[in-house]
Enzyme design. Structure first.
Site, PDB file in Angstrom:
ATOM      1  N   GLY A  45     -40.897 -23.912  52.886  1.00 27.22           N
ATOM      2  CA  GLY A  45     -39.687 -23.316  52.319  1.00 27.22           C
ATOM      3  C   GLY A  45     -38.652 -24.394  52.101  1.00 27.22           C
ATOM      4  O   GLY A  45     -38.789 -25.520  52.605  1.00 27.22           O
ATOM      5  N   GLN A  50     -30.028 -27.736  51.465  1.00 26.09           N
ATOM      6  CA  GLN A  50     -30.776 -28.854  52.065  1.00 26.09           C
ATOM      7  C   GLN A  50     -30.897 -30.031  51.092  1.00 26.09           C
ATOM      8  O   GLN A  50     -31.164 -31.160  51.533  1.00 26.09           O
ATOM      9  CB  GLN A  50     -32.175 -28.402  52.487  1.00 26.09           C
ATOM     10  CG  GLN A  50     -32.174 -27.408  53.650  1.00 26.09           C
ATOM     11  CD  GLN A  50     -33.552 -27.020  54.048  1.00 26.09           C
ATOM     12  OE1 GLN A  50     -34.119 -26.086  53.475  1.00 26.09           O
ATOM     13  NE2 GLN A  50     -34.139 -27.712  55.008  1.00 26.09           N
ATOM     14  N   CYS A  93     -37.857 -27.469  60.696  1.00 26.61           N
ATOM     15  CA  CYS A  93     -36.893 -27.538  59.607  1.00 26.61           C
ATOM     16  C   CYS A  93     -36.947 -28.923  58.974  1.00 26.61           C
ATOM     17  O   CYS A  93     -36.941 -29.931  59.685  1.00 26.61           O
ATOM     18  CB  CYS A  93     -35.487 -27.274  60.146  1.00 26.61           C
ATOM     19  SG  CYS A  93     -34.219 -27.217  58.861  1.00 26.61           S
ATOM     20  N   LEU A  94     -37.000 -28.969  57.652  1.00 27.79           N
ATOM     21  CA  LEU A  94     -37.086 -30.267  56.974  1.00 27.79           C
ATOM     22  C   LEU A  94     -35.791 -31.070  57.139  1.00 27.79           C
ATOM     23  O   LEU A  94     -35.777 -32.274  56.931  1.00 27.79           O
ATOM     24  CB  LEU A  94     -37.412 -30.065  55.483  1.00 27.79           C
ATOM     25  CG  LEU A  94     -38.806 -29.466  55.221  1.00 27.79           C
ATOM     26  CD1 LEU A  94     -38.987 -29.168  53.747  1.00 27.79           C
ATOM     27  CD2 LEU A  94     -39.917 -30.354  55.743  1.00 27.79           C
ATOM     28  N   HIS A 135     -35.361 -17.756  57.609  1.00 32.04           N
ATOM     29  CA  HIS A 135     -34.944 -19.133  57.904  1.00 32.04           C
ATOM     30  C   HIS A 135     -34.205 -19.732  56.700  1.00 32.04           C
ATOM     31  O   HIS A 135     -33.170 -20.379  56.854  1.00 32.04           O
ATOM     32  CB  HIS A 135     -36.192 -19.968  58.234  1.00 32.04           C
ATOM     33  CG  HIS A 135     -35.956 -21.438  58.462  1.00 32.04           C
ATOM     34  ND1 HIS A 135     -36.129 -22.044  59.679  1.00 32.04           N
ATOM     35  CD2 HIS A 135     -35.593 -22.422  57.614  1.00 32.04           C
ATOM     36  CE1 HIS A 135     -35.856 -23.336  59.568  1.00 32.04           C
ATOM     37  NE2 HIS A 135     -35.530 -23.591  58.322  1.00 32.04           N
ATOM     38  N   GLU A 136     -34.723 -19.454  55.472  1.00 33.10           N
ATOM     39  CA  GLU A 136     -34.092 -20.015  54.268  1.00 33.10           C
ATOM     40  C   GLU A 136     -32.746 -19.342  53.987  1.00 33.10           C
ATOM     41  O   GLU A 136     -31.784 -20.009  53.621  1.00 33.10           O
ATOM     42  CB  GLU A 136     -35.015 -19.870  53.059  1.00 33.10           C
ATOM     43  CG  GLU A 136     -36.402 -20.513  53.195  1.00 33.10           C
ATOM     44  CD  GLU A 136     -36.375 -21.927  53.732  1.00 33.10           C
ATOM     45  OE1 GLU A 136     -37.333 -22.304  54.434  1.00 33.10           O
ATOM     46  OE2 GLU A 136     -35.384 -22.648  53.510  1.00 33.10           O
ATOM     47  N   HIS A 139     -30.076 -20.786  55.987  1.00 38.94           N
ATOM     48  CA  HIS A 139     -29.548 -22.039  55.411  1.00 38.94           C
ATOM     49  C   HIS A 139     -28.426 -21.748  54.425  1.00 38.94           C
ATOM     50  O   HIS A 139     -27.443 -22.479  54.356  1.00 38.94           O
ATOM     51  CB  HIS A 139     -30.649 -22.808  54.672  1.00 38.94           C
ATOM     52  CG  HIS A 139     -31.462 -23.748  55.519  1.00 38.94           C
ATOM     53  ND1 HIS A 139     -30.918 -24.795  56.234  1.00 38.94           N
ATOM     54  CD2 HIS A 139     -32.793 -23.794  55.766  1.00 38.94           C
ATOM     55  CE1 HIS A 139     -31.876 -25.438  56.882  1.00 38.94           C
ATOM     56  NE2 HIS A 139     -33.025 -24.850  56.607  1.00 38.94           N
TER      57      HIS A 139
HETATM   58  O1  LIG Z   1     -36.325 -26.466  56.538  1.00 40.37           O
HETATM   59  C1  LIG Z   1     -36.923 -25.619  55.860  1.00 40.37           C
HETATM   60  O2  LIG Z   1     -36.338 -24.643  55.363  1.00 40.37           O
HETATM   61  C2  LIG Z   1     -38.421 -25.749  55.698  1.00 40.37           C
HETATM   62  C3  LIG Z   1     -39.162 -25.241  56.927  1.00 40.37           C
HETATM   63  C4  LIG Z   1     -39.435 -23.760  56.729  1.00 40.37           C
HETATM   64  C5  LIG Z   1     -39.885 -23.022  57.954  1.00 40.37           C
HETATM   65  C6  LIG Z   1     -40.883 -23.539  58.815  1.00 40.37           C
HETATM   66  C7  LIG Z   1     -41.292 -22.791  59.926  1.00 40.37           C
HETATM   67  C8  LIG Z   1     -40.723 -21.533  60.169  1.00 40.37           C
HETATM   68  C9  LIG Z   1     -39.745 -21.050  59.326  1.00 40.37           C
HETATM   69  C10 LIG Z   1     -39.350 -21.784  58.217  1.00 40.37           C
HETATM   70  C11 LIG Z   1     -40.451 -26.006  57.024  1.00 40.37           C
HETATM   71  O3  LIG Z   1     -41.308 -25.926  56.164  1.00 40.37           O
HETATM   72  S1  LIG Z   1     -40.664 -27.018  58.415  1.00 40.37           S
HETATM   73  C12 LIG Z   1     -42.199 -27.844  58.199  1.00 40.37           C
HETATM   74  C13 LIG Z   1     -43.409 -26.927  58.205  1.00 40.37           C
HETATM   75  O4  LIG Z   1     -44.132 -26.942  57.255  1.00 40.37           O
HETATM   76  C14 LIG Z   1     -43.699 -25.992  59.329  1.00 40.37           C
HETATM   77  C15 LIG Z   1     -43.133 -26.147  60.564  1.00 40.37           C
HETATM   78  C16 LIG Z   1     -43.404 -25.244  61.579  1.00 40.37           C
HETATM   79  C17 LIG Z   1     -44.241 -24.169  61.348  1.00 40.37           C
HETATM   80  C18 LIG Z   1     -44.818 -24.020  60.089  1.00 40.37           C
HETATM   81  C19 LIG Z   1     -44.546 -24.912  59.085  1.00 40.37           C
HETATM   82 ZN   LIG Z   2     -34.809 -25.373  57.559  1.00 48.03          ZN
END
Ligand SMILES: O=C(O)C[C@@H](Cc1ccccc1)C(=O)SCC(=O)c1ccccc1
Ligand SMILES: [Zn+2]
Length: 171
Positions: A45, A50, A93-94, A135-136, A139
């Site tokens: 996401g 971001q 989170c990225l 989560h998005e 943000h």
């Molecule tokens: O910072 C962001 O919004 C992206 C985030 C989205 C997200 C990941 C996990 C749960 C809810 C939302 C990411 O993609 S973090 C990197 C990732 O691919 C990941 C991390 C943990 C679990 C699953 C994926």
């Molecule tokens: Zn995030």
């Protein structure tokens, strides 16, 4: 184009993004750049703040490894219903790279949004898609997943992140 992702702590990540009046060419292009940036960063996401843009735009793609990519582009997303039952999910989170923690959220949500063509759509999501969309949308309201944790855990994660970023800078 791949856009640079802001790393916490950053003031823009704490601001509230503005609704977009319409999905015009600029917003459609932003959506496409965000999808490209999300994939390049191996994320599931991404929200416009971001990448430093305070518009209410998010993209998500929770496809499994063996499935075809399936990006969803949303403008002005809003949760119109969330389930009473909750789910605990490990989130990352990225903008807070390589830090993970369990967050509790409603397990299912109904979301209304404008798609890339400016059409109003409404979807019901559960599982990882529900977690990711919430989560998005957080943000867009200046909320990071660490803001759902205890002060103690949030502090630990942010100190670990600062240390990791210092090491990267001096590497
Ligand atoms: O910072 C962001 O919004 C992206 C985030 C989205 C997200 C990941 C996990 C749960 C809810 C939302 C990411 O993609 S973090 C990197 C990732 O691919 C990941 C991390 C943990 C679990 C699953 C994926
Ligand atoms: Zn995030």
């Amino acid at each position: 184009a791949v856009l640079p992702i802001l790393i916490a702590p950053h003031p823009v990540l704490k601001q509230v993004a503005k609704p977009v009046p319409a999905v015009d060419q600029r917003i459609a292009r932003l959506m496409d750049d965000m999808v490209e940036t999300m994939y390049e960063a191996s994320g599931i996401g991404l929200a416009a703040p971001q990448v430093g843009i305070l518009d209410r735009v998010i993209v998500v793609d929770v496809h499994e490894k063996d499935e075809a990519p399936n990006p969803i582009r949303m403008a002005n997303p809003e949760v119109v219903w969330s389930s009473p039952d909750l789910a605990v999910c490990e989130e990352g989170c990225l903008s807070i790279p390589e830090q993970y923690a369990e967050v509790t959220r409603p397990s299912a949500v109904r979301v209304r949004y404008l798609d890339r063509d400016g059409q109003e759509r409404e979807i019901e999501a559960s599982g990882m898609l529900a977690t990711c969309i919430q989560h998005e949308i957080d943000h867009l309201n200046g909320v990071l997943f660490v803001d759902h944790l205890s002060m103690l855990k949030r502090g630990m994660i942010m100190r670990r992140l600062q240390k990791q970023q210092r090491q990267k800078a001096s590497a």
